[in-house]
Design an enzyme around this catalytic site. Structure first.
Site, PDB file in Angstrom:
ATOM      1  N   LYS A  75      -2.315  46.549 -34.692  1.00  0.00           N
ATOM      2  CA  LYS A  75      -2.726  47.954 -34.752  1.00  0.00           C
ATOM      3  C   LYS A  75      -3.622  48.235 -33.547  1.00  0.00           C
ATOM      4  O   LYS A  75      -4.402  47.360 -33.125  1.00  0.00           O
ATOM      5  CB  LYS A  75      -3.492  48.187 -36.063  1.00  0.00           C
ATOM      6  CG  LYS A  75      -3.939  49.623 -36.293  1.00  0.00           C
ATOM      7  CD  LYS A  75      -4.612  49.749 -37.659  1.00  0.00           C
ATOM      8  CE  LYS A  75      -5.033  51.173 -37.976  1.00  0.00           C
ATOM      9  NZ  LYS A  75      -5.633  51.297 -39.326  1.00  0.00           N
ATOM     10  N   SER A 150      -3.249  54.767 -42.156  1.00  0.00           N
ATOM     11  CA  SER A 150      -3.249  54.949 -40.721  1.00  0.00           C
ATOM     12  C   SER A 150      -2.494  53.883 -39.948  1.00  0.00           C
ATOM     13  O   SER A 150      -2.104  54.126 -38.812  1.00  0.00           O
ATOM     14  CB  SER A 150      -4.702  54.992 -40.237  1.00  0.00           C
ATOM     15  OG  SER A 150      -5.346  53.760 -40.491  1.00  0.00           O
ATOM     16  N   SER A 174      -4.991  52.150 -45.769  1.00  0.00           N
ATOM     17  CA  SER A 174      -4.210  52.211 -44.531  1.00  0.00           C
ATOM     18  C   SER A 174      -3.245  51.068 -44.285  1.00  0.00           C
ATOM     19  O   SER A 174      -2.451  51.147 -43.346  1.00  0.00           O
ATOM     20  CB  SER A 174      -5.145  52.314 -43.334  1.00  0.00           C
ATOM     21  OG  SER A 174      -5.509  53.649 -43.155  1.00  0.00           O
TER      22      SER A 174
END
Ligand code: GLN
Length: 471
Positions: A75, A150, A174
């Site tokens: 990420k 996210s 997330s």
């Protein structure tokens, strides 16, 4: 092709059917073929190729680590020295990591191969990937849909078959929500199980890094690899890391679920039915399933958004146009430098949360909001831990529904905040939670089942998940 499990990948590597060098080229090619999904902000071909050569040599010498040849994505909020990292924000566009996050170092030390960094909601704030300054990642199952947020890019990298696994971060869901929306496995470990050193902070008392994978055993193995004490993060626990993988064979379990969760009007009727069908199967397989009361469900989202915005407003104060991040060209004095740099660098949602967080921490409102939310957090944690003394694991749906369309207009941002209703309990209580794929729904899409266990009881959580996964 992408190997269905790390075990099968390792057998192929041992048998000489493939090599890390070959795996990297294939992954880069798949990433190029799927460029339309907007998954990667940046690929790291040179690093990945160099790692592949070194891991191939280790495989030949018999010294390769437990994640040898596992192609992974990060990420875009995890630092990897010498590579860009931006939290998908204009504030950090062009920024280069000055050091490597402990979790990333652990992957590299275990001989995983890092393919690149993936798009996420800006500073990990969002549930649909749409707050990213680079545009949303699209769901590989249907590009008109969100992959979730996210950590949507990391989930999509795995679901699209580009990577074997990926790392995300989970503050309020997330990892688990994107895993559910893309039909894969994702886990948020216990708070303090995994180091946060080198993770761009959102809400420090909630943030945890965790993996996405294509099987529960792979997920457990990667969790085990990234766990453990870290001198660079004092909130990281000194407890020994237990063996997590392979997830052991079954024993009779006691599962609990919250009536308020299953009765919630936001919950899709088919997901509800699927859950109760699983409950019947668990019972016929000799497990106990208890319905529990949880009177705090409606308080969870407010508690989460008060505390995380407060922490975010403090964490994001460092982006001032002076030390790090975007510096406005339009500034005329120090104050305008702060204001303009922050107004230009941060997107709308991040600004909203900084304002909200500053408000709940302000002198006149501190007791009414922040102080009260802290107390409520303790009540929720105590109630959750108490329930977990009565049952081995708490189970329920990960999200109220399947992946929703990209580009919906929200006049009220709190509509999107309610997406987090089932996922925020675990980080509020600091306990581990995993999402395993479920479905399909009659709309053709997957959803997720969530399993929570007591603090530092990842082995039991994975075992409970394994039981559900095998039904
Ligand atoms: N959707 C939640 C939020 O916007 C969760 C985000 C996260 O876990 N990073 O805060």
């Amino acid at each position: 092709m992408i190997y269905p499990s790390i075990d099968s990948l390792h057998s192929a590597l041992r048998a000489g059917q493939t090599s890390c060098a070959e795996l990297v080229e294939a992954a880069l090619q798949r990433a190029a073929e799927k460029a339309d999904l907007n998954i990667f902000i940046e690929l790291f071909p040179e690093t990945a190729r160099a790692q592949a050569l070194s891991v191939d040599a280790k495989l030949a010498a018999g010294t390769a680590g437990p994640l040898a040849g596992v192609i992974m994505a990060l990420k875009d909020n995890l630092c990897f020295k010498g590579h860009g990292v931006s939290a998908s924000s204009n504030m950090l566009r062009g920024f280069e990591s000055q050091f490597t996050a402990t979790v990333v170092q652990k992957l590299v030390d275990a001989d995983a191969i890092i393919l690149g960094r993936t798009g996420c909601d800006e500073f990990a704030m969002g549930s649909s990937n749409e707050t990213s300054a680079y545009g949303p990642v699209k769901n590989p199952l249907d590009p008109s849909l969100t992959p979730g947020g996210s950590s949507g890019g990391s989930a999509a990298a795995v679901a699209a078959g580009i990577c074997h696994a990926a790392l995300g971060s989970d503050t309020g869901g997330s990892i688990r929500q994107p895993a559910a929306f893309t039909g894969i496995y994702g886990v948020k470990p216990t708070y303090g199980r995994v180091s946060r050193h080198g993770v761009i902070a959102y809400a420090s008392s909630f943030d945890q890094v965790g993996p996405f994978a294509r099987s529960l055993d792979d997920l457990a193995l990667i969790t085990e690899v990234i766990s453990g004490v870290d001198a660079f993060d004092t909130t990281c626990s000194e407890r020994a890391v237990p063996a997590m993988a392979p997830v052991p064979a079954e024993r009779p379990f006691t599962f609990g679920y919250y009536k308020e969760v299953l009765d919630n009007p936001a919950l899709d009727a088919e997901i509800r039915q699927y859950f109760f069908d699983r409950v019947d199967q668990l019972t016929s397989a000799g497990h106990r399933v208890e319905a529990l009361d949880f009177p705090y469900l409606d308080a969870l989202v407010p508690i989460y958004y008060i505390l995380t915005t407060a922490e975010a407003s403090s964490n994001l104060a460092r982006y001032d146009g002076v030390h790090i991040g975007h510096r406005s060209e339009q500034a005329t004095d120090l104050e305008s430098l702060y204001k303009k740099s922050r107004s230009e660098g941060f997107g709308e949602e991040v600004q909203r949360r900084i304002l909200l967080g500053t408000f709940v921490l302000s002198a006149g409102y501190f007791d009414a909001f922040y102080g009260k939310a802290q107390k409520a957090r303790r009540v929720v944690r105590d109630a959750t831990l108490e329930a977990l003394t009565r049952v081995d694991a708490l189970i329920g749906p990960t999200t109220p529904h399947t992946a929703f369309p990209l580009g919906q207009e929200y006049t009220d941002p709190t509509v999107l905040y309610l997406e987090d209703i089932f996922t925020v309990q675990a980080p509020i209580a600091g306990i581990p939670a995993v999402s395993i794929p479920a479905g399909p729904h009659s709309n053709g899409l997957p959803f997720g089942m969530q399993i929570m266990a007591g603090p530092f009881d990842e082995p039991k959580m994975f075992q409970a998940a394994h039981i559900l996964d095998r039904l």
